[in-house]
Design an enzyme around this catalytic site. Structure first.
Site, mmCIF file in Angstrom:
data_model
loop_
_atom_site.group_PDB
_atom_site.id
_atom_site.type_symbol
_atom_site.label_atom_id
_atom_site.label_comp_id
_atom_site.label_asym_id
_atom_site.label_seq_id
_atom_site.Cartn_x
_atom_site.Cartn_y
_atom_site.Cartn_z
ATOM 1 N N SER A 310 -22.106 6.055 14.057
ATOM 2 C CA SER A 310 -23.416 4.582 14.075
ATOM 3 C C SER A 310 -23.521 3.963 12.938
ATOM 4 O O SER A 310 -23.038 4.996 11.990
ATOM 5 C CB SER A 310 -24.449 4.804 15.257
ATOM 6 O OG SER A 310 -25.310 6.399 14.813
ATOM 7 N N TYR A 311 -24.376 3.127 12.619
ATOM 8 C CA TYR A 311 -25.384 2.869 11.733
ATOM 9 C C TYR A 311 -25.800 3.447 10.597
ATOM 10 O O TYR A 311 -26.560 4.307 11.187
ATOM 11 C CB TYR A 311 -25.456 0.845 11.991
ATOM 12 C CG TYR A 311 -25.678 0.696 10.757
ATOM 13 C CD1 TYR A 311 -24.929 -0.370 9.172
ATOM 14 C CD2 TYR A 311 -27.080 0.491 9.686
ATOM 15 C CE1 TYR A 311 -25.073 -0.680 8.821
ATOM 16 C CE2 TYR A 311 -27.067 -0.463 8.815
ATOM 17 C CZ TYR A 311 -26.229 -0.716 8.618
ATOM 18 O OH TYR A 311 -26.682 -1.328 7.122
#
EC number: 5.6.2.1
Length: 837
Positions: A310-311
């Site tokens: 994820s980010y």
């Protein structure tokens, strides 16, 4: 779906049909490469010699200009956006991404179809990972870009530009004009960079001022049975007086028995880690994986864009209540390294992660799909493996262990022995480096039991100084004091390394250099707030208020610049204080370097100072002349410039790269209107000088728009023709003993002709001819004798092979005076075989 490259040759455009807002539409999907625009000063304010740095705080106007002009990003966006009705922005969901949103809108909105009746045409997608679920969810709940967050980035950019440039220009010019062995091309100052350096120097000062103290401890050893003994810790820990320690030893050394005073057993837990945020990831990458923060961040961003995690830029360590924890966990259920652990967790039920800090930005860093080392490569795999193990650990159970303690009395003194026994490994099964160390189990005993004392001794020890800061410790300090953001912290650490303010030693410890130490001590001497984290931390809080819409952008900008302007004036007035420290550590220019070439004014030898930035210094005239960097400099045949009588020097980037002569004076004081500072003889437009572009220029560069191919007269017998703007080098006519640029031009392309002389024994010319005059572009005899290369790594725009250069038609760049531009017909371009090295 159809795909094609955009006009800049870098960004792809994907087109497909679908539905949007309940209607059938044609989608066009593309990207940008980071920031589209960058902030810079206008015109003369970019010239160090023409502007007082104090003017940069308020008087110097700024403008937004393309961050990378070669990419033509604005034109590309306008071409692709023309005629569109809606725009959906999918930039990174952080403040920088929000700022890029508005840069894209500034380029695209003017060319989009006009709206009717205030219809909404701009949408913002918010997402935390590149997975089908997240992307579809983001598309289903589109919002609007946040102007306040974009403004906070604008404010930070302008503050860093004005403050950093003013201080950097002043102290660079001041100190490089006085000292020759600073070994840094830029004496930079940064509102975040300088406090970061301050932490490193503060630790260095503690190490230097540390005075070790001697202390004494008592150590007892008791026999449990014939083959086993226990070491006991003294309850007083240590004493700093030898006579007192000796007294305690005398009281106990004659004792033959140790009596058990008390025993205890207590069940304890080692907590599983909090969910992973950026700062913790960078800390572990540095301390455990040996990856620098900048490299770790770049690797994490690549894993994110490929959909593996994820980010990676988040301050949050708390998963939202509705976050699907089992989804990412199921992705790992068949992984060869941790499948058993994951399957057991899924079967028995996961443990809810600990409640951490919710910064309101992105969920913690989470693995989004399974991967192997073969897929990712060694470096990326190590970071991915840690992220995955950390995530599995957050949903595992705490490690539970039994701590046993036995208290002994030997004479009047008390001693203790402690042991730990693991009851349930919990999360340490997936993070084995966090496991409880295996210890010898303590004997079963009770109050009043007696054990024979086998040894009692007094040990002399010394206190030790702290070690230099590790990158991980520095990251912790920066986070604690609010210096930089999760995204910018790696950049600031990288900057102080590149500026030669610190060196990275084994264990990724940061040791300040002399230059770094003197700068920080100088700031403390003049104005401690320039280096202390307090003022930057306060500015960061104000920038966050702008992002939240609670502070006015102009007011914050004006107030902060006013504060730093006053500090700058005081710094300039007090610079002698820092200079006193510099004098002790560095040598003056006159005492540095070695004689190389003669000054055109006094005809005495100037000294070549090789330390960054390399330059020539005439101690008699007290003048310094900057030289091209990142190459070697040597005297050029003792030839002189016809304009100023300075001896020429030759700059070279290596045997296979570019080289050209230059006049130190002309390079620093351009004699002609069309010349710029830093140019060599290969760009000089003197009409008759034998070293100038006018005499050695051949024709328009085959790769860039403004460059001219120029003969390198020093390159024989491995002759080279090189562009005076870009990194194109053509190796030609090997073993020729003479190559000259003719006054005649090619009838086809108008390039200057080359006259080549070979030795008869090594001549590649047909019929054993030794002389030939022809065009490097058009002459079939020269086709096999020219090889085009790049002297350094190519710009992405040039990574297209020879086909990119075909059919460019008439050259459009500036031609050398007296030399017509080279027109290259399509069928002649094959004469140049392209290689990218």
């Amino acid at each position: 779906m159809s795909s094609h490259k955009g006009l800049n040759g870098t960004c792809s455009v994907h087109e497909y049909s679908g539905t949007f807002a309940g209607q059938s539409v044609r989608f066009k999907m593309t990207s940008v490469c980071g920031h589209v625009m960058t902030l810079d000063f206008l015109g003369k304010y970019n010239k160090w010699d023409k502007v007082d740095p104090a003017e940069l705080f308020s008087q110097a106007p700024t403008e937004k200009k393309e961050a990378n002009p070669k990419l033509n990003m604005v034109k590309f966006l306008q071409v692709e956006g023309k005629g569109c009705d809606y725009i959906v922005l999918w930039l990174d969901c952080d403040k920088e991404g929000e700022n890029i949103c508005f840069e894209v809108l500034d380029a695209v909105l003017p060319v989009m179809n006009p709206t009717h009746g205030g219809e909404k045409t701009v949408y913002r997608a918010r997402f935390s990972s590149i997975t089908d679920t997240d992307i579809c969810a983001a598309m289903a709940r589109l919002g609007e870009p946040d102007h306040n967050e974009a403004l906070s980035v604008d404010a930070r950019q302008e503050l860093d530009l004005r403050i950093g440039c003013a201080f950097t220009r002043f102290q660079t010019k001041y100190f490089q004009g006085k000292y020759g062995n600073l070994d840094s091309s830029l004496i930079s100052f940064g509102p975040c960079q300088t406090p970061t350096l301050g932490f490193c120097v503060e630790r260095h000062d503690k190490i230097q001022s540390f005075k070790p103290e001697t202390y004494w401890v008592l150590q007892a050893k008791v026999n449990v049975d014939k083959d086993r003994s226990l070491l006991l810790d003294w309850d007083r820990v240590r004493v700093f007086d030898r006579e007192i320690a000796q007294m305690f030893l005398n009281l106990t050394k004659l004792e033959k028995e140790a009596q058990v005073e008390a025993t205890s057993k207590k069940e304890k837990a080692k907590q599983r880690p909090l969910a992973l945020n950026t700062v913790e990831m960078l800390r572990v990458a540095s301390s455990s994986l040996g990856m620098g923060p900048q490299h770790a961040m770049q690797t994490a961003e690549r894993l994110y864009t490929q959909g593996y995690i994820s980010y990676p830029r988040t301050e949050t360590t708390h998963y939202p209540e509705n976050f699907d924890l089992k989804g990412p966990l199921r992705q790992q259920a068949n992984h060869p390294y941790w499948a058993d652990t994951v399957k057991r967790l899924l079967a028995e039920g996961i443990n809810r992660p600990r409640k951490g800090h919710d910064a309101g930005d992105h969920p913690p860093i989470t693995p989004m799909r399974s991967a192997t080392e073969a897929e990712l490569g060694s470096e990326a795999w190590r970071l991915y493996e840690y992220i995955t193990r950390h995530f599995i650990a957050t949903v595992s159970y705490d490690c539970r262990y039994l701590q046993s303690t036995i208290s002994f009395r030997i004479g009047p003194e008390h001693f203790t022995c402690t042991g730990k026994t693991v009851m349930s490994p919990g999360f340490t099964e997936i993070m084995p480096w966090q496991s409880i160390p295996l210890e010898e189990s303590l004997p079963t005993c009770q109050r009043g039991d007696i054990f024979p004392v086998s040894e009692m001794k007094m040990l002399e020890k010394q206190t030790s100084p702290p070690n230099y800061l590790t990158e991980a410790e520095l990251i912790t300090l920066m986070e604690k004091h609010g210096i930089g953001t999760d995204a910018s912290i790696p950049v600031h650490i990288n900057n102080i390394c590149q500026r030669n303010y610190v060196t990275v030693e084994s264990g990724r410890r940061l040791r300040p250099t002399n230059l770094g130490i003197v700068l920080v001590h100088g700031y403390y001497k003049i104005d401690a707030e320039l280096v202390l984290p307090t003022i930057r931390s306060a500015v960061e809080k104000q920038l966050n208020l702008i992002a939240q819409g609670k502070a006015d952008y102009r007011q914050v900008l004006g107030h902060t610049l006013d504060v730093f302007k006053r500090k700058f004036h005081y710094f300039v007035d007090s610079i002698a204080g820092m200079d006193e420290l510099m004098e002790v550590s560095f040598s003056p220019l006159a005492a540095t370097g070695k004689p190389l070439s003669r000054c055109g004014k006094c005809h005495r030898f100037m000294k070549y100072i090789q330390a960054k930035p390399s330059r020539l210094h005439c101690s008699h005239c007290d003048e310094t002349y900057t030289l091209p960097q990142n190459g070697t400099i040597k005297l050029y045949k003792e030839l002189r410039c016809p304009l100023d009588d300075f001896e020429l020097v030759l700059w070279s980037s290596g045997s296979r790269g570019k080289s050209y002569p230059l006049c130190p004076y002309c390079s620093n004081h351009p004699p002609f209107r069309d010349m710029k500072k830093g140019m060599g003889c290969n760009e000089c437009t003197h009409p008759t000088c034998q070293h100038s572009l006018s005499m050695l220029g051949i024709g328009q560069c085959v790769e860039c728009e403004s460059g001219v191919l120029v003969l390198d007269p020093t390159s024989g017998p491995k002759w080279k023709v090189a562009c005076n703007k870009c990194n194109v080098v053509a190796h030609c006519f090997e073993n020729a003993y003479r190559v000259r640029v003719s006054a005649d031009t090619c009838g086809s392309c108008e390039a200057a002709l080359l006259a080549v002389d070979f030795n008869k024994a090594k001549s590649p010319l047909p019929g054993n001819e030794t002389q030939h005059t022809g065009c490097v572009f058009c002459d079939p005899i020269f086709q096999e004798l020219v090889e085009l290369k790049h002297a350094a790594s190519c710009h992405p725009m040039h990574r297209g092979g020879p086909g990119r250069r075909q059919g460019r038609g008439r050259a459009r760049g500036r031609r050398p005076p007296g030399r017509p531009s080279a027109r290259r017909p399509k069928d002649k371009m094959s004469a140049l075989a392209a290689y990218f090295v």
